[in-house]
Scaffold this motif. Structure first.
Motif, short mmCIF file in Angstrom:
data_model
loop_
_atom_site.label_atom_id
_atom_site.label_comp_id
_atom_site.label_asym_id
_atom_site.label_seq_id
_atom_site.Cartn_x
_atom_site.Cartn_y
_atom_site.Cartn_z
N ARG A 193 0.83 -1.20 0.00
CA ARG A 193 0.00 0.00 0.00
C ARG A 193 0.87 1.26 0.00
N HIS A 194 2.01 1.21 0.65
CA HIS A 194 2.92 2.36 0.66
C HIS A 194 3.42 2.67 -0.75
N VAL A 195 3.87 1.63 -1.46
CA VAL A 195 4.37 1.84 -2.82
C VAL A 195 3.27 2.40 -3.71
N ASP A 246 -0.70 0.42 -8.77
CA ASP A 246 -0.87 -0.98 -8.41
C ASP A 246 0.04 -1.87 -9.25
N ARG A 247 0.17 -1.53 -10.53
CA ARG A 247 1.06 -2.32 -11.41
C ARG A 247 2.50 -2.24 -10.92
N ILE A 248 2.95 -1.05 -10.56
CA ILE A 248 4.34 -0.88 -10.11
C ILE A 248 4.58 -1.57 -8.77
N ALA A 249 3.59 -1.51 -7.87
CA ALA A 249 3.73 -2.16 -6.57
C ALA A 249 3.91 -3.67 -6.72
N HIS A 250 3.13 -4.28 -7.58
CA HIS A 250 3.24 -5.72 -7.77
C HIS A 250 4.49 -6.09 -8.58
N ALA A 251 4.96 -5.16 -9.41
CA ALA A 251 6.22 -5.40 -10.12
C ALA A 251 7.39 -5.47 -9.15
N THR A 256 -0.52 -3.10 9.43
CA THR A 256 0.21 -4.21 10.02
C THR A 256 1.39 -4.59 9.14
N VAL A 257 2.35 -5.27 9.75
CA VAL A 257 3.53 -5.72 9.01
C VAL A 257 3.15 -6.70 7.91
N ASP A 258 1.97 -7.28 8.01
CA ASP A 258 1.55 -8.29 7.04
C ASP A 258 1.45 -7.76 5.62
N ASP A 259 1.42 -6.42 5.45
CA ASP A 259 1.39 -5.83 4.11
C ASP A 259 2.77 -5.75 3.48
N ILE A 260 3.77 -6.26 4.15
CA ILE A 260 5.16 -6.15 3.69
C ILE A 260 5.36 -6.94 2.40
#
Length: 321
Positions: A89-91, A116-121, A248-252
């Motif tokens: 979510r931060h990215v 969203d595309r860049i975060a998953h990349a 939460t850290v779980d989004d890492i």
């Protein structure tokens, strides 16, 4: 019995202390006058055993109320290594706000889709991004943060810090947790408008992230035995009472195991090193470019690791901004 390790000042010399409930046991009578948290980390297995024994006896030992002591940064890291762009979510938020601030005229839906595309990349590369910081930036969990110039876009980044307790070089992810001594809270203050150099195609992490007081740390080091699942920890930061980060850290993206393994292939890790795992969502760019200014008060906490409170102040008058 839960306990933590920190560094404190009662108006005299700084000393290492064992935190049990709301009191602190001075460790010097038990471990020697020269004891420091930095030295205790050099033989963490032996230190942990002693701390466990003392914690069981704490009710009968001389102690001082935590509220009566100045809480310093728990230790000065030997090396400070920071993960960047490491929460989904931060990215997404950083990419969207950067595109928007640069004048990108696409619709909000299109900007979010690109983010969203860049975060998953980031996750698809399989390679974390880790950069060094300066240990001289470390300050206490209740100390003032000096908003040094140049630059005015001062931002917050609440992060889970992982304290290394053993030597590690080129280790696998499944070996990484064996070298972890414990966890601390870190806030990686960043000045966004000096991060990218106009005179060089480089990122200036020293000027933007490593100036004095830019890294509040603590209040104490919590052994990893008391944190069975770091991914369940909640990070929460507010400015003047307004919640800015709550996740939460779980989004890492890359977990502690991957980060330590990666860092150990770039450097030789050792006791007293500090690895920062990245910031969750909710930075200033997401909140309408609400940058930090003098007078702001930052409250930050991570589940079970304590709380920070830092006031932002002007640089000294004689400072060259």
């Amino acid at each position: 019995m839960w306990f933590a390790l920190g560094t404190f000042d009662d108006g005299g010399a700084a000393f290492p202390g064992l935190v049990v409930d709301d009191v602190v046991v001075d460790l010097r009578p038990h471990l020697g006058d020269g004891a420091t948290v930095e030295r205790l980390l050099q033989d963490w297995d032996a230190t942990l055993a002693v701390l466990q024994d003392l914690a069981e006896e704490a009710a009968g030992l001389p102690s001082t109320a935590l509220a009566d002591l100045r809480v310093l940064a728990p230790f000065r890291p030997r090396q400070l290594l920071c993960a960047g762009a490491n929460y989904f979510r931060h990215v997404r938020q950083i990419v969207a706000s950067t595109l928007r601030n640069s004048g990108d005229e696409r619709s909000e839906d299109d900007l979010q889709a690109e983010a969203d595309r860049i975060a998953h990349a980031r996750a698809a590369t399989g390679t974390p991004f880790v950069f060094p910081g300066l240990p001289s930036a470390v300050t206490g969990p209740h100390d003032d943060i000096v908003l040094w110039g140049p630059g005015v876009q001062h931002d917050w980044e609440l992060e889970l810090g992982v304290v290394i307790g053993r030597h590690a070089h080129r280790i696998r992810p499944d070996e990484a947790m064996d070298v972890v001594a414990g966890y601390v809270i870190g806030n990686d203050i960043s000045t966004r408008d000096v991060m990218n150099r106009s005179d060089l195609p480089m990122t200036d992490f020293i000027m933007s992230k490593s100036r004095p007081t830019f890294f509040p740390t603590g209040p104490y080091l919590v052994p990893r035995e008391w944190v069975p699942d770091p991914r369940q920890l909640r990070l929460r930061l507010s400015v003047n009472g307004e919640v800015m980060q709550d996740d939460t850290v779980d989004d890492i993206i890359y977990g502690i195991e991957e980060l330590i393994s990666y860092a150990s292939h770039a450097a030789v890790l050792g006791p007293g090193d500090l690895v920062l795992t990245g910031s969750p969502a909710g930075n200033a760019g997401h909140h309408g470019n609400r940058w930090l200014v003098p007078g702001d008060v930052i409250d930050a906490e991570i589940t079970g690791l304590g709380r920070q409170r830092n006031r932002c102040i002007e640089p000294p008058v004689e400072a060259d901004s």
